[in-house]
Design a protein around this motif. Structure first.
Motif, PDB file in Angstrom:
ATOM      1  N   THR A 118      -4.527 -10.732 -16.493  1.00  0.00           N
ATOM      2  CA  THR A 118      -3.074 -10.178 -17.010  1.00  0.00           C
ATOM      3  C   THR A 118      -2.781  -9.380 -15.695  1.00  0.00           C
ATOM      4  O   THR A 118      -3.770  -8.488 -15.343  1.00  0.00           O
ATOM      5  N   VAL A 119      -1.725  -9.401 -15.301  1.00  0.00           N
ATOM      6  CA  VAL A 119      -1.031  -8.363 -14.223  1.00  0.00           C
ATOM      7  C   VAL A 119       0.179  -7.685 -14.770  1.00  0.00           C
ATOM      8  O   VAL A 119       1.189  -8.822 -15.157  1.00  0.00           O
ATOM      9  N   GLU A 120       0.476  -6.635 -15.018  1.00  0.00           N
ATOM     10  CA  GLU A 120       1.584  -6.168 -15.428  1.00  0.00           C
ATOM     11  C   GLU A 120       2.196  -4.838 -14.478  1.00  0.00           C
ATOM     12  O   GLU A 120       1.220  -4.011 -13.884  1.00  0.00           O
ATOM     13  N   TYR A 121       3.530  -4.786 -14.107  1.00  0.00           N
ATOM     14  CA  TYR A 121       3.825  -3.804 -13.298  1.00  0.00           C
ATOM     15  C   TYR A 121       4.698  -3.096 -14.209  1.00  0.00           C
ATOM     16  O   TYR A 121       5.422  -3.204 -15.142  1.00  0.00           O
ATOM     17  N   SER A 122       4.474  -1.776 -13.987  1.00  0.00           N
ATOM     18  CA  SER A 122       5.507  -0.679 -14.632  1.00  0.00           C
ATOM     19  C   SER A 122       5.989   0.459 -13.848  1.00  0.00           C
ATOM     20  O   SER A 122       5.491   0.563 -12.818  1.00  0.00           O
TER      21      SER A 122
END
Length: 136
Positions: A118-122
């Motif tokens: 998983t790779v998430e940007y916030s």
């Protein structure tokens, strides 16, 4: 066994990222992750740290990079946040497109997204969350 929790706040200096990488990777090795997972985590961690220092904080010594990591028997979760202006992932040109093959930007993001579970940007692109499942 309880997860290993690590927390760092480092200045925007590429040399400072080495200690962070060593500590996190030691915890990964201690949990006996497979070689392919170790490679994926090491590559992605280095890319994310370099991006935060170089692209996010623009090597500004007054800005910091915040790193939180949790290494368990089942997964590694790393969150890296810079103090820069952020970016929009969808605005980064595709490095595999013909017109971008000779350009040096965007490859790190592509590699992280390919190797991690998983790779998430916030936070408008200032924070990245990387997860690698042990059995991936």
């Amino acid at each position: 066994m309880q997860p290993v929790k690590l927390k760092f706040v480092i200045p925007s200096d590429l040399a400072e990222t080495r200690h962070v990488q060593q500590q996190i990777m030691q915890a990964v090795h201690d949990r006996s992750y497979a070689d392919n997972a170790v490679f994926a985590i090491k590559l992605s961690l280095e890319e994310a740290l370099v991006n935060a220092v170089k692209h996010g904080n623009k090597l500004d010594p007054k800005k910091h990079v915040h790193v939180n990591a949790s290494v368990s028997d089942d997964e590694v979760e790393i969150t890296i946040e810079d103090e820069g202006p952020g970016f929009r992932r969808e605005k980064v040109p595709d490095p595999t497109a013909d017109e971008n093959l000779t350009k040096c930007s965007g490859r790190g993001l592509l590699l992280m997204e390919a190797y991690m579970t998983t790779v998430e940007y916030s936070k408008r692109g200032r924070r990245i969350r990387l997860v690698k499942k042990k059995r991936d």
